[in-house]
Design an enzyme around this catalytic site. Structure first.
Site, PDB file in Angstrom:
ATOM      1  N   GLY A 138      63.793  64.077 -65.451  1.00  0.00           N
ATOM      2  CA  GLY A 138      62.661  64.094 -65.960  1.00  0.00           C
ATOM      3  C   GLY A 138      61.404  63.204 -66.127  1.00  0.00           C
ATOM      4  O   GLY A 138      61.426  62.601 -64.471  1.00  0.00           O
ATOM      5  N   ASP A 172      61.439  59.761 -66.062  1.00  0.00           N
ATOM      6  CA  ASP A 172      61.634  58.572 -65.252  1.00  0.00           C
ATOM      7  C   ASP A 172      61.467  59.260 -63.796  1.00  0.00           C
ATOM      8  O   ASP A 172      60.816  58.799 -62.733  1.00  0.00           O
ATOM      9  CB  ASP A 172      63.594  58.573 -64.950  1.00  0.00           C
ATOM     10  CG  ASP A 172      63.777  57.158 -64.687  1.00  0.00           C
ATOM     11  OD1 ASP A 172      63.344  56.413 -64.326  1.00  0.00           O
ATOM     12  OD2 ASP A 172      65.417  57.169 -64.596  1.00  0.00           O
ATOM     13  N   SER A 206      64.477  59.789 -74.593  1.00  0.00           N
ATOM     14  CA  SER A 206      66.516  60.672 -75.800  1.00  0.00           C
ATOM     15  C   SER A 206      66.300  61.737 -76.191  1.00  0.00           C
ATOM     16  O   SER A 206      66.918  62.364 -75.691  1.00  0.00           O
ATOM     17  CB  SER A 206      67.019  59.984 -76.680  1.00  0.00           C
ATOM     18  OG  SER A 206      67.314  58.272 -75.838  1.00  0.00           O
ATOM     19  N   THR A 207      64.824  62.576 -75.221  1.00  0.00           N
ATOM     20  CA  THR A 207      64.923  64.098 -76.047  1.00  0.00           C
ATOM     21  C   THR A 207      64.792  65.021 -75.185  1.00  0.00           C
ATOM     22  O   THR A 207      65.070  66.753 -75.883  1.00  0.00           O
ATOM     23  CB  THR A 207      63.308  64.368 -77.786  1.00  0.00           C
ATOM     24  OG1 THR A 207      62.806  64.068 -76.241  1.00  0.00           O
ATOM     25  CG2 THR A 207      63.535  63.844 -78.359  1.00  0.00           C
ATOM     26  N   GLY A 208      64.856  64.551 -73.931  1.00  0.00           N
ATOM     27  CA  GLY A 208      65.922  65.453 -73.181  1.00  0.00           C
ATOM     28  C   GLY A 208      66.727  65.770 -72.126  1.00  0.00           C
ATOM     29  O   GLY A 208      67.156  65.885 -73.624  1.00  0.00           O
ATOM     30  N   VAL A 209      67.486  65.085 -70.967  1.00  0.00           N
ATOM     31  CA  VAL A 209      68.475  64.921 -70.856  1.00  0.00           C
ATOM     32  C   VAL A 209      69.775  64.202 -71.642  1.00  0.00           C
ATOM     33  O   VAL A 209      71.027  64.573 -72.164  1.00  0.00           O
ATOM     34  CB  VAL A 209      68.712  64.272 -68.939  1.00  0.00           C
ATOM     35  CG1 VAL A 209      69.854  64.654 -69.110  1.00  0.00           C
ATOM     36  CG2 VAL A 209      67.204  64.719 -68.815  1.00  0.00           C
ATOM     37  N   TYR A 210      69.321  63.542 -72.261  1.00  0.00           N
ATOM     38  CA  TYR A 210      70.045  63.230 -73.847  1.00  0.00           C
ATOM     39  C   TYR A 210      70.017  63.618 -75.055  1.00  0.00           C
ATOM     40  O   TYR A 210      71.437  63.155 -75.761  1.00  0.00           O
ATOM     41  CB  TYR A 210      69.798  60.806 -74.280  1.00  0.00           C
ATOM     42  CG  TYR A 210      69.762  60.611 -72.423  1.00  0.00           C
ATOM     43  CD1 TYR A 210      70.873  61.184 -71.560  1.00  0.00           C
ATOM     44  CD2 TYR A 210      69.651  58.890 -72.615  1.00  0.00           C
ATOM     45  CE1 TYR A 210      70.995  60.414 -70.297  1.00  0.00           C
ATOM     46  CE2 TYR A 210      69.715  58.614 -71.514  1.00  0.00           C
ATOM     47  CZ  TYR A 210      70.448  58.796 -69.886  1.00  0.00           C
ATOM     48  OH  TYR A 210      70.957  57.567 -69.216  1.00  0.00           O
TER      49      TYR A 210
HETATM   50  N1  AR6 Z   1      55.087  62.253 -68.929  1.00  0.00           N
HETATM   51  C1  AR6 Z   1      56.030  62.411 -70.400  1.00  0.00           C
HETATM   52  N2  AR6 Z   1      56.984  63.343 -70.988  1.00  0.00           N
HETATM   53  C2  AR6 Z   1      57.821  63.634 -69.656  1.00  0.00           C
HETATM   54  C3  AR6 Z   1      58.045  63.922 -68.446  1.00  0.00           C
HETATM   55  C4  AR6 Z   1      55.988  62.812 -68.391  1.00  0.00           C
HETATM   56  N3  AR6 Z   1      55.764  63.480 -66.621  1.00  0.00           N
HETATM   57  N4  AR6 Z   1      58.327  64.434 -67.667  1.00  0.00           N
HETATM   58  C5  AR6 Z   1      59.822  64.781 -68.538  1.00  0.00           C
HETATM   59  N5  AR6 Z   1      59.243  64.707 -70.042  1.00  0.00           N
HETATM   60  P1  AR6 Z   1      64.308  62.712 -70.267  1.00  0.00           P
HETATM   61  P2  AR6 Z   1      65.963  61.035 -71.521  1.00  0.00           P
HETATM   62  C6  AR6 Z   1      59.099  64.273 -70.945  1.00  0.00           C
HETATM   63  O1  AR6 Z   1      64.960  63.801 -69.659  1.00  0.00           O
HETATM   64  O2  AR6 Z   1      66.182  61.731 -72.434  1.00  0.00           O
HETATM   65  C7  AR6 Z   1      66.413  61.131 -66.551  1.00  0.00           C
HETATM   66  O3  AR6 Z   1      67.612  61.895 -65.590  1.00  0.00           O
HETATM   67  C8  AR6 Z   1      60.573  65.666 -71.588  1.00  0.00           C
HETATM   68  O4  AR6 Z   1      59.852  66.994 -71.805  1.00  0.00           O
HETATM   69  O5  AR6 Z   1      63.146  63.012 -69.304  1.00  0.00           O
HETATM   70  O6  AR6 Z   1      65.448  59.917 -72.807  1.00  0.00           O
HETATM   71  C9  AR6 Z   1      67.124  59.103 -66.970  1.00  0.00           C
HETATM   72  O7  AR6 Z   1      67.620  58.694 -65.270  1.00  0.00           O
HETATM   73  C10 AR6 Z   1      61.504  64.480 -73.240  1.00  0.00           C
HETATM   74  O8  AR6 Z   1      60.729  65.153 -74.819  1.00  0.00           O
HETATM   75  O9  AR6 Z   1      64.660  61.822 -70.873  1.00  0.00           O
HETATM   76  C11 AR6 Z   1      68.321  59.676 -67.840  1.00  0.00           C
HETATM   77  O10 AR6 Z   1      69.168  59.813 -66.578  1.00  0.00           O
HETATM   78  C12 AR6 Z   1      61.157  63.683 -73.009  1.00  0.00           C
HETATM   79  O11 AR6 Z   1      60.016  63.546 -71.634  1.00  0.00           O
HETATM   80  C13 AR6 Z   1      67.647  60.778 -68.318  1.00  0.00           C
HETATM   81  O12 AR6 Z   1      67.247  61.493 -68.340  1.00  0.00           O
HETATM   82  C14 AR6 Z   1      62.564  63.144 -72.468  1.00  0.00           C
HETATM   83  O13 AR6 Z   1      63.108  63.032 -71.475  1.00  0.00           O
HETATM   84  C15 AR6 Z   1      67.260  59.984 -69.838  1.00  0.00           C
HETATM   85  O14 AR6 Z   1      67.324  61.566 -70.895  1.00  0.00           O
END
Ligand code: AR6
Length: 197
Positions: free
Chosen positions: A61, A63, A146-150
């Protein structure tokens, strides 16, 4: 006219803020928050926030995108931080990013809402901004933590983000701008709804 909206700088290949009217003084809280759709790694702000995991050693994501864009040195600095608890935040330099710093925060994994997930998400926004304020940073961009993988429900997460940020910046005029950087149109729409714009 107030011309400080983020715009794309073709020569530098990143998003920058435009001219700011310093005479205007402290602005309305709503005018200090902005929603944009795009990639957070392209923003030339004082700090972008990373939705990290407890190891702070990278992942998928946003990160993964931040670590790829910042380069190996970011991972090296993160190794020295020895992880981070859910809801807490730690800061590093931005290295190859246009942003000067990265504030790494760990969002809660959603387990249905009965494990204090909303409170922990509030902590993420508040502690990230606290760190920014303590370090004299004025412009900060957040992804939808938190709205992606979490799996935290996006509509609720956006409301928590907007409420927590507006409360904090109303008490901290030194934070000039907070950007909610969304990766998709749906999330951007949820933020606009939460902001009433
Ligand atoms: N720019 C802005 N937003 C983004 C980008 C980007 N380049 N890429 C993704 N998003 P997530 P979480 C959005 O899954 O749910 C990781 O593996 C995405 O569409 O990145 O907090 C970490 O290491 C979503 O709306 O984060 C943790 O293990 C938002 O960012 C875990 O994921 C968050 O999605 C954290 O999960």
């Amino acid at each position: 006219m107030y011309g400080d909206a983020l715009h794309w700088d073709k020569e530098r290949g990143c998003h920058v803020f435009g001219w700011q009217d310093k005479e205007r003084g402290v602005q309305d809280v709503n005018e200090r928050m902005e929603v944009m759709e795009g990639d957070i790694t392209t923003l030339d702000v004082d700090a972008i926030v990373n939705a990290a995991n407890k190891t702070l050693l990278g992942g998928g994501g946003v990160d993964g995108a931040i670590h790829r864009a910042a380069g190996q040195e970011l991972l090296e600095e993160c190794r020295g931080l020895r992880g981070c608890e859910t809801g807490q935040a730690k800061m590093t330099q931005g290295y190859r990013l246009p942003a000067k710093h990265v504030i790494h925060t760990v969002g809660p994994v959603w387990y249905g809402g009965k494990r204090n997930e909303p409170e922990r998400l509030e902590d993420c926004y508040r502690n990230s901004l606290q760190l920014a304020a303590e370090n004299g940073l004025k412009t900060v961009a957040f992804p939808a933590i938190s709205t992606g993988v979490y799996r935290f429900p996006a509509d609720r997460a956006c409301r928590i983000a907007v409420d927590t940020v507006s409360t904090f910046i109303s008490e901290h005029p030194e934070i000039e701008k907070v950007v909610f950087c969304c990766f998709d149109a749906n999330t951007a729409e949820l933020y606009r709804k939460a902001l009433g714009v």
